[in-house]
Write a protein that holds these residues in place. Structure first.
Motif, PDB file in Angstrom:
ATOM      1  N   HIS A   1     -11.915   7.461   0.266  1.00 46.01           N
ATOM      2  CA  HIS A   1     -10.735   8.333   0.343  1.00 46.01           C
ATOM      3  C   HIS A   1     -10.187   8.746  -1.009  1.00 46.01           C
ATOM      4  CE1 HIS A   1      -8.572   4.731  -0.746  1.00 46.01           C
ATOM      5  NE2 HIS A   1      -8.999   4.111   0.334  1.00 46.01           N
TER       6      HIS A   1
ATOM      7  N   TRP B   1      -4.553   9.209  -1.798  1.00 44.85           N
ATOM      8  CA  TRP B   1      -3.566   9.075  -0.724  1.00 44.85           C
ATOM      9  C   TRP B   1      -3.949   7.969   0.253  1.00 44.85           C
ATOM     10  CZ3 TRP B   1      -0.074  11.932  -2.842  1.00 44.85           C
ATOM     11  CH2 TRP B   1      -0.449  13.072  -3.546  1.00 44.85           C
ATOM     12  N   GLY B   2      -5.136   7.443   0.134  1.00 47.59           N
ATOM     13  CA  GLY B   2      -5.562   6.376   1.028  1.00 47.59           C
ATOM     14  C   GLY B   2      -6.315   6.888   2.244  1.00 47.59           C
TER      15      GLY B   2
ATOM     16  N   ASP C   1     -10.542   1.344   3.698  1.00 44.34           N
ATOM     17  CA  ASP C   1      -9.210   1.478   3.111  1.00 44.34           C
ATOM     18  C   ASP C   1      -9.137   0.523   1.921  1.00 44.34           C
ATOM     19  OD1 ASP C   1      -6.570   1.443   2.380  1.00 44.34           O
ATOM     20  OD2 ASP C   1      -5.811   0.653   4.288  1.00 44.34           O
TER      21      ASP C   1
ATOM     22  N   LEU D   1      -7.019   1.158  -0.677  1.00 43.28           N
ATOM     23  CA  LEU D   1      -5.757   1.375  -1.387  1.00 43.28           C
ATOM     24  C   LEU D   1      -4.594   0.550  -0.851  1.00 43.28           C
ATOM     25  CD1 LEU D   1      -5.347   5.069  -2.568  1.00 43.28           C
ATOM     26  CD2 LEU D   1      -5.157   2.977  -3.896  1.00 43.28           C
ATOM     27  N   THR D   2      -4.674   0.079   0.384  1.00 46.45           N
ATOM     28  CA  THR D   2      -3.607  -0.806   0.854  1.00 46.45           C
ATOM     29  C   THR D   2      -3.519  -2.026  -0.050  1.00 46.45           C
ATOM     30  OG1 THR D   2      -3.695  -0.065   3.160  1.00 46.45           O
ATOM     31  CG2 THR D   2      -2.862  -2.284   2.769  1.00 46.45           C
TER      32      THR D   2
ATOM     33  N   LEU E   1      -0.754   1.090  -1.594  1.00 46.78           N
ATOM     34  CA  LEU E   1      -0.488   2.342  -0.878  1.00 46.78           C
ATOM     35  C   LEU E   1      -1.117   2.288   0.508  1.00 46.78           C
ATOM     36  CD1 LEU E   1       0.814   5.211  -1.450  1.00 46.78           C
ATOM     37  CD2 LEU E   1      -1.520   6.003  -1.718  1.00 46.78           C
ATOM     38  N   GLU E   2      -0.315   1.995   1.512  1.00 46.50           N
ATOM     39  CA  GLU E   2      -0.797   1.988   2.888  1.00 46.50           C
ATOM     40  C   GLU E   2      -0.932   3.420   3.397  1.00 46.50           C
ATOM     41  OE1 GLU E   2       1.766  -0.429   5.230  1.00 46.50           O
ATOM     42  OE2 GLU E   2       1.202  -2.292   4.200  1.00 46.50           O
ATOM     43  N   PRO E   3      -1.786   3.647   4.412  1.00 51.74           N
ATOM     44  CA  PRO E   3      -2.011   5.019   4.885  1.00 51.74           C
ATOM     45  C   PRO E   3      -0.747   5.770   5.290  1.00 51.74           C
ATOM     46  CG  PRO E   3      -3.734   3.587   5.718  1.00 51.74           C
ATOM     47  CD  PRO E   3      -2.736   2.695   5.036  1.00 51.74           C
TER      48      PRO E   3
ATOM     49  N   GLY F   1       0.846   6.937   2.266  1.00 46.32           N
ATOM     50  CA  GLY F   1       0.006   7.974   1.692  1.00 46.32           C
ATOM     51  C   GLY F   1       0.214   9.318   2.368  1.00 46.32           C
TER      52      GLY F   1
ATOM     53  N   LEU G   1       1.243   3.041  -6.569  1.00 40.94           N
ATOM     54  CA  LEU G   1      -0.104   2.830  -7.088  1.00 40.94           C
ATOM     55  C   LEU G   1      -0.164   1.808  -8.215  1.00 40.94           C
ATOM     56  CD1 LEU G   1      -1.274   6.543  -7.094  1.00 40.94           C
ATOM     57  CD2 LEU G   1      -2.052   4.746  -5.551  1.00 40.94           C
TER      58      LEU G   1
ATOM     59  N   THR H   1      -3.064  -0.674  -8.421  1.00 45.00           N
ATOM     60  CA  THR H   1      -4.409  -0.228  -8.813  1.00 45.00           C
ATOM     61  C   THR H   1      -4.625  -0.335 -10.312  1.00 45.00           C
ATOM     62  OG1 THR H   1      -3.772   2.104  -9.092  1.00 45.00           O
ATOM     63  CG2 THR H   1      -4.443   1.399  -6.876  1.00 45.00           C
TER      64      THR H   1
END
Length: 245
Positions: free
Chosen positions: A33, A36-37, A60, A62-63, A67-69, A72, A98, A101
């Protein structure tokens, strides 16, 4: 039918959107992705690949980074609105979301999660080692990294991703089709050096630059979407992945 599963990397769970083809898969594909997730747009892209015969896993990653969906989706809507003031006001929220990350250990975990996703795909009936990756923006960057880190990947198609260091480029064995918009200064300015590093490493690297597009031109929910170039890119990528996998 789309489904979801939970995998683990370094002891931490992460969700994966799975899209299965109607019959025997032509191969296994990791779809990574954007920043934005794992939002609806990426799940839709995964489903589109499945309709062409791929068994698709869209993790996923990014959680774990903060950043959870759902967040996002919210931030994407604001940052792609016509309201410049709202976009500016949302930037600190985006940076805060973010922040995880940027932790030193995050990239290592993310690549481990992608490898766990490849492990799952490789074990599925009918895949038979035919494995590939594509990704967008943040996911394009990680598509490069996965190709460098996992020699099971037979083809990689990053959309507007940042290429890794020359040392990591030297590890890549898969052919790469990389797609860019001309109006994406940081990536375009860096592209000549990327081409040189790929050539020096003997990587089969094909960059495609769309002169009328900017970053994120493939995202049909965003304000930079270019339908003509997105259609061309889809055709190129699907043919490339099928040819090499």
């Amino acid at each position: 039918m789309p489904e979801s599963l939970s995998l683990a990397a370094s002891g931490e769970q992460f969700d994966v959107h799975i899209a299965r083809p109607e019959g025997e898969p032509i191969g296994g594909l990791v779809v990574i992705h954007e920043i934005w997730g794992l939002v609806e747009h990426i799940r839709d892209v995964a489903d589109r690949f499945a309709e062409l015969g791929w068994l698709v896993a869209a993790p996923d990653i990014l959680t774990r980074g903060g950043l959870e969906p759902a967040l996002g989706e919210e931030l994407f809507a604001v940052m792609n609105s016509a309201d410049e003031e709202a976009r500016t006001a949302a930037q600190p929220r985006m940076r805060d979301a973010l922040s995880g990350t940027r932790a030193p250990e995050y990239a290592g975990w993310a690549v481990a999660a992608l490898e766990a996703t490849v492990d799952w795909l490789a074990a599925q009936p009918g895949v038979g080692g035919r494995l590939a990756v594509t990704g967008f923006c943040f996911g394009g960057t990680y598509a490069f990294l996965l190709a460098a880190d996992d020699d099971r990947i037979r083809a990689a198609a990053p959309f507007y991703g940042t290429a890794p260091s020359p040392a990591d480029i030297a590890k890549i064995r898969a052919p790469i089709l990389a797609l860019y918009g001309r109006h994406d200064p940081s990536l375009i300015d860096a592209l000549p050096d990327v081409v040189s590093a790929m050539s020096a490493a003997g990587v089969d690297f094909e960059p495609v630059v769309y002169p009328d597009s900017a970053h994120a031109f493939f995202n049909d929910a965003g304000r930079r979407y270019n339908p003509v170039d997105a259609t061309d890119a889809w055709t190129r990528v699907t043919r490339f992945l099928r040819a090499h996998v």
